[in-house]
Design an enzyme around this catalytic site. Structure first.
Site, PDB file in Angstrom:
ATOM      1  N   GLU A   1     -28.435 -34.619   6.752  1.00 38.53           N
ATOM      2  CA  GLU A   1     -29.386 -35.600   7.308  1.00 38.53           C
ATOM      3  C   GLU A   1     -30.701 -34.934   7.714  1.00 38.53           C
ATOM      4  OE1 GLU A   1     -28.450 -37.436  11.160  1.00 38.53           O
ATOM      5  OE2 GLU A   1     -27.028 -35.823  11.536  1.00 38.53           O
TER       6      GLU A   1
ATOM      7  N   LYS B   1     -15.702 -15.287  -9.006  1.00 39.44           N
ATOM      8  CA  LYS B   1     -16.548 -14.978  -7.824  1.00 39.44           C
ATOM      9  C   LYS B   1     -16.433 -16.079  -6.775  1.00 39.44           C
ATOM     10  CE  LYS B   1     -20.134 -16.740  -7.315  1.00 39.44           C
ATOM     11  NZ  LYS B   1     -21.365 -16.486  -8.030  1.00 39.44           N
TER      12      LYS B   1
ATOM     13  N   HIS C   1     -25.165 -39.804   9.627  1.00 44.48           N
ATOM     14  CA  HIS C   1     -24.958 -39.048  10.857  1.00 44.48           C
ATOM     15  C   HIS C   1     -23.484 -38.983  11.237  1.00 44.48           C
ATOM     16  CE1 HIS C   1     -26.210 -37.362  14.667  1.00 44.48           C
ATOM     17  NE2 HIS C   1     -25.392 -38.192  15.279  1.00 44.48           N
TER      18      HIS C   1
ATOM     19  N   CYS D   1     -19.068 -16.466 -12.466  1.00 33.03           N
ATOM     20  CA  CYS D   1     -19.130 -17.575 -11.486  1.00 33.03           C
ATOM     21  C   CYS D   1     -17.769 -18.008 -10.950  1.00 33.03           C
ATOM     22  CB  CYS D   1     -19.763 -18.814 -12.118  1.00 33.03           C
ATOM     23  SG  CYS D   1     -20.949 -18.517 -13.410  1.00 33.03           S
TER      24      CYS D   1
ATOM     25  N   TYR E   1     -28.552 -11.520  -6.801  1.00 30.94           N
ATOM     26  CA  TYR E   1     -27.451 -12.468  -6.639  1.00 30.94           C
ATOM     27  C   TYR E   1     -26.131 -11.745  -6.375  1.00 30.94           C
ATOM     28  CZ  TYR E   1     -29.983 -16.443  -8.792  1.00 30.94           C
ATOM     29  OH  TYR E   1     -30.839 -17.457  -9.071  1.00 30.94           O
TER      30      TYR E   1
ATOM     31  N   CYS F   1     -19.026 -16.398 -17.326  1.00 32.66           N
ATOM     32  CA  CYS F   1     -18.867 -17.320 -16.198  1.00 32.66           C
ATOM     33  C   CYS F   1     -17.396 -17.507 -15.833  1.00 32.66           C
ATOM     34  CB  CYS F   1     -19.517 -18.662 -16.538  1.00 32.66           C
ATOM     35  SG  CYS F   1     -19.237 -19.884 -15.267  1.00 32.66           S
TER      36      CYS F   1
ATOM     37  N   GLU G   1     -23.893 -11.665  -2.959  1.00 29.47           N
ATOM     38  CA  GLU G   1     -22.626 -12.407  -2.969  1.00 29.47           C
ATOM     39  C   GLU G   1     -21.456 -11.471  -2.665  1.00 29.47           C
ATOM     40  OE1 GLU G   1     -22.698 -14.497  -6.736  1.00 29.47           O
ATOM     41  OE2 GLU G   1     -23.934 -16.094  -5.900  1.00 29.47           O
TER      42      GLU G   1
END
Ligand code: NDP
Length: 448
Positions: A442, A51, A437, A48, A178, A43, A182
């Site tokens: 939302e 990346k 908002h 991760c 993945y 990782c 990516e």
């Protein structure tokens, strides 16, 4: 005080191993960890973290274009791969130092070498030194799987991609998961010509079909090419250094780099596990029970080497649960239900819970709500790219059993919404929440 050299010996200082080591040590255990590569594991060192930094770097390509519509005079920009690569690698080194520091602060002994298991309570370091421990934890992670085909040695994997000497003009990526999606986004934003080549006809198997289709459609609009049902036949190196990728059912493709992203296999080979009596499954994963215990009672395993869910936060949870259970007198089981996940594609995907198809199979009667919209920022930027949010509800109970999103910041929004899904909240609970908002999030409380 036991007669062993250590109470716990951990092999592998990645996400799971580091967490288990430091928590066990904080509970008072005498802990050692061996790491043959770099402290931090996949990782932090080659996954991760670097990346995500490349994803940020890549996104500037669109931000700089869009900025003009927001009134900024942006001169023609040039991207410098060397600078980004070096900055990312420097950040990785900084984080590696912090991980090492954490272990040191917790008085964990670190052996920067390979260790193998030579008995239920004994390991051997590369220099031959043997060390005994009451318990051994295997946290050696996974390794990229490269299918066998002639010329596969010309391909790189996610291990090497962060170190490329120069940005390839044409990249072929094998796989549709993945890493493929990516890095397709990353290279495409940097200006490379990207072709994803997949053996099957779907990308991101396991994600909701509508969300996958949306990514495919947006990726193609951005210029990424796809070849489906096209297994690799061979890669040939040409005289000018470029590569020819030969495919079944398709014309050959010329490339400057080929990235293979065909899944990761458990890193369990050559560790002495089978000799010690540790049972592995047909993929080489260590078989463990819910307490992370292998078929040898003193040997445990966490993270990708057990091939449960190959995600960093899951490995961390497993490491924590193992240490709390066996050294903290706090029996803990990891709950694998509703683990959120994300794909940091362009745009990114976030998901938690059941897809529409899964929910239909498992629950029968469901309600599905979708919001298909163009983010306000994209409208002003003139960017014709629509987000899609999807909520899957159990019709019998009104409980939200799945959320699937593709659009700007989808993983950031999904992480918070995943709490509601994990807590078993209903569609009515979402409806009862007043919208914030204007935001994209939302949409989740306005679904009709
Ligand atoms: P994935 O499992 O995501 O995807 C593998 C892809 O390769 C699939 O398209 C699969 O096709 C294909 N494939 C598998 N075996 C072969 C083969 N023998 N020949 C040709 N194609 C093959 O793997 P990745 O390598 O992309 O990533 C590895 C793991 O790392 C992921 O599963 C994930 O757990 C983790 N990861 C997580 C990230 C995140 O959380 N954002 C980012 C990157 C990695 P098919 O669908 O037909 O099986």
């Amino acid at each position: 005080m036991s007669n062993f050299d250590f109470d716990l010996f951990v092999i592998g200082a990645g996400s799971g191993g580091v967490r288990a080591s430091r928590i066990a040590a904080s509970h008072g255990a005498r802990v050692a960890v061996a790491e043959e590569h770099r402290v931090g594991g996949t990782c932090v060192i080659r996954g991760c973290v670097p990346k995500k930094l490349l994803v940020y770097g890549a996104h500037f390509a669109e931000d700089l274009k869009d900025a003009r519509q927001f009134g900024w005079d942006v001169p023609d920009c040039k991207f410098d791969w060397d600078r980004l690569r070096d900055n990312v690698l420097a950040e990785v080194t900084r984080l590696e130092g912090l991980y090492g520091q954490t272990l040191e602060n917790h008085k964990v002994t670190v052996f920067k070498t390979r260790a193998t298991v030579v008995g239920p309570q004994k390991v051997r370091l590369a220099d031959g030194q043997e060390i005994s421990a009451e318990r051994i934890l295997i946290a050696t992670g996974g390794w990229p799987h490269v299918p066998e085909f002639p010329g596969s040695e010309h391909a790189i994997t996610s291990n090497e991609v962060f170190h490329l000497e120069k940005l390839p003009k044409r990249v072929v990526i094998a796989g549709g998961g993945y890493i493929a999606n990516e890095f397709a986004g990353i290279f495409n934003e940097f200006g490379s010509k990207v072709t994803i080549v997949n053996r099957g006809d779907t990308i991101l198997r396991g994600y909701d079909e509508q969300i996958r289709d949306r990514l495919l459609q947006i990726s193609m609009t951005k210029g990424i090419e796809f070849r489906f049902n096209a297994p690799f036949q061979s890669i040939e190196r040409n005289d000018d250094g470029s590569l020819t990728v030969n495919l079944e059912n398709c014309d050959a493709i010329q490339a400057d780099a080929v990235l293979v992203a065909a899944g990761r296999v458990p890193n369990s080979k050559g560790l002495g596990l089978e000799e010690a009596g540790v049972e592995l499954d047909e993929h080489g994963a260590i078989k463990v029970d819910e307490r992370n215990q292998s078929s040898v009672p003193s040997i445990f395993a966490v993270g990708d080497v057990t091939n449960r869910i190959q995600l960093t936060p899951v490995a961390i949870r497993e490491g924590q649960a193992f240490a709390d259970t066996f050294f903290g007198n706090k029996p803990t089981l990891v709950d694998y239900a509703n683990v959120p996940s994300a794909v940091f594609s362009h745009p990114p995907i976030g998901a938690v819970g059941m897809t529409e198809a899964e929910a239909r199979n498992k629950l029968g009667s469901i309600r599905v709500y979708t919001s298909d919209f163009r983010a306000m920022k994209n409208v002003l930027a003139g960017r014709n790219e629509r987000a899609l949010y999807k909520m899957v509800v159990n019709a019998a109970t009104d409980q939200v059993v799945g959320l699937h999103m593709i659009g700007p910041d989808a993983p950031e929004i999904l992480q918070a919404a995943a709490i509601a899904v994990k807590a078993g909240l209903t569609k009515a609970d979402f409806d009862n929440t007043v919208a914030l908002h204007p935001s994209m999030a939302e949409e989740l409380v306005l679904l009709k």
